[in-house]
Scaffold this motif. Sequence first.
Motif, PDB file in Angstrom:
ATOM      1  N   HIS A 180       0.827  -1.295  -0.085  1.00  0.00           N
ATOM      2  CA  HIS A 180       0.034   0.072  -0.115  1.00  0.00           C
ATOM      3  C   HIS A 180       0.819   1.447  -0.006  1.00  0.00           C
ATOM      4  N   ASP A 181       2.149   1.246   0.660  1.00  0.00           N
ATOM      5  CA  ASP A 181       3.003   2.604   0.614  1.00  0.00           C
ATOM      6  C   ASP A 181       4.011   2.246  -0.028  1.00  0.00           C
ATOM      7  N   LYS A 184       6.029   5.161  -1.278  1.00  0.00           N
ATOM      8  CA  LYS A 184       6.906   6.047  -0.621  1.00  0.00           C
ATOM      9  C   LYS A 184       8.199   6.118  -0.848  1.00  0.00           C
TER      10      LYS A 184
HETATM   11 FE   LIG Z   1      -0.162   5.645   2.888  1.00  0.00          FE
END
Ligand SMILES: [Fe+2]
Length: 360
Positions: A180-181, A184
């Motif tokens: 999900h991240d 980043k």
């Molecule tokens: Fe997030």
Amino acid sequence: MSEKELKNLDNLSNGYTTKKLCRIDNLKTGMKLGKDVVSIDSSFLLAEGTTITRAHIKHLKALKLNSVYVVDSPCCRSEQALSNFEKKYEKIMVSLKLAFEHVRIFNEVPLAQMQELVDFSINPMIETRGILECLRKIQKQDCYTYRHSLNVAIIAGIIGKWCKYQGRELADLILAGLLHDIGKVQVPVYILNKPARLTDGEMQEIRKHPEYGYKLLKELAVPQKVKMAVLQHHERKDGSGYPKGRTGQEICDYAAIIAVADVYDAMTTTRVYRSKQTPLLAAEVLLEQMYSQLDPYVCNTFLTYLKNSCIGASVRLSDGQLAWIIHIGQQKVCRPIVRTADGQLINLELQRNLELLEFI
Ligand SMILES: [Fe+2]
């Protein structure tokens, strides 16, 4: 609530915290006493609720006692079980770090490696008894993004299981949690780790991570719902989220589950800019947001699981007393009924001068 009702609740809590006789030779540090321990000459030795230490075991052996009652609950795992869980968790963390580094360097997601992690390590792990308590106890403050990704994958898996997802659908949900991240990795590290308030520009940059993640996955052979979950995990039902301000049914079910797991883990983990909050404070935030921003069914499912996992947990009160939770109400979840080590029942909803400070 009357004194009689409180006593009944205490008895009821035995449904969650059964007591069993344990031979002194089999006692392990971290176990909790289920009844007061008295010596052969009837003098009082240790109070019910005491967490066993090495010194206690040595002392009890010296007194030649045969056995004591211990609490046997999901919240009272032996150190061995916790240490086994931690070993598995840290092993996954090593692989996950390598996978994220691969993305950072080559701008490409090692999908086969991630799927293998889900199928052979994370998915079997969500069956662990008392898993939320394990996650709480093994918290470390390094590598936030990797740990957060793994925690969200695990928590999303727990919610998915409770929402009756199974097979490939459940595995894909866990994969979406793990990824999900992933966007980043393209956000400058100084922004991710900045201990001070972010500028508007930095905030805008960090808010691009769902789109960065989606772009990384766009051409890969993963189900569309996994890609959408990565893109939409910060969208909110009332349109207040980002990147597109999607509403209600426009948000896919995986994203709705990951949003709940994400809020819970972010709140209960120490960040560079604030210390961690208790699981019950996180539960209260989920309760506040469940009818506006989050999915009420997903929230309700997780809150039921979370509250059950907190029954029997050891906590510290604001006056320094140790206690354990015996009942959590429907509304003021931050103010449960607790039982102190000396046997006193305290309803924190009524005792407003006391707070639940931390889980221990
Ligand atoms: Fe997030």
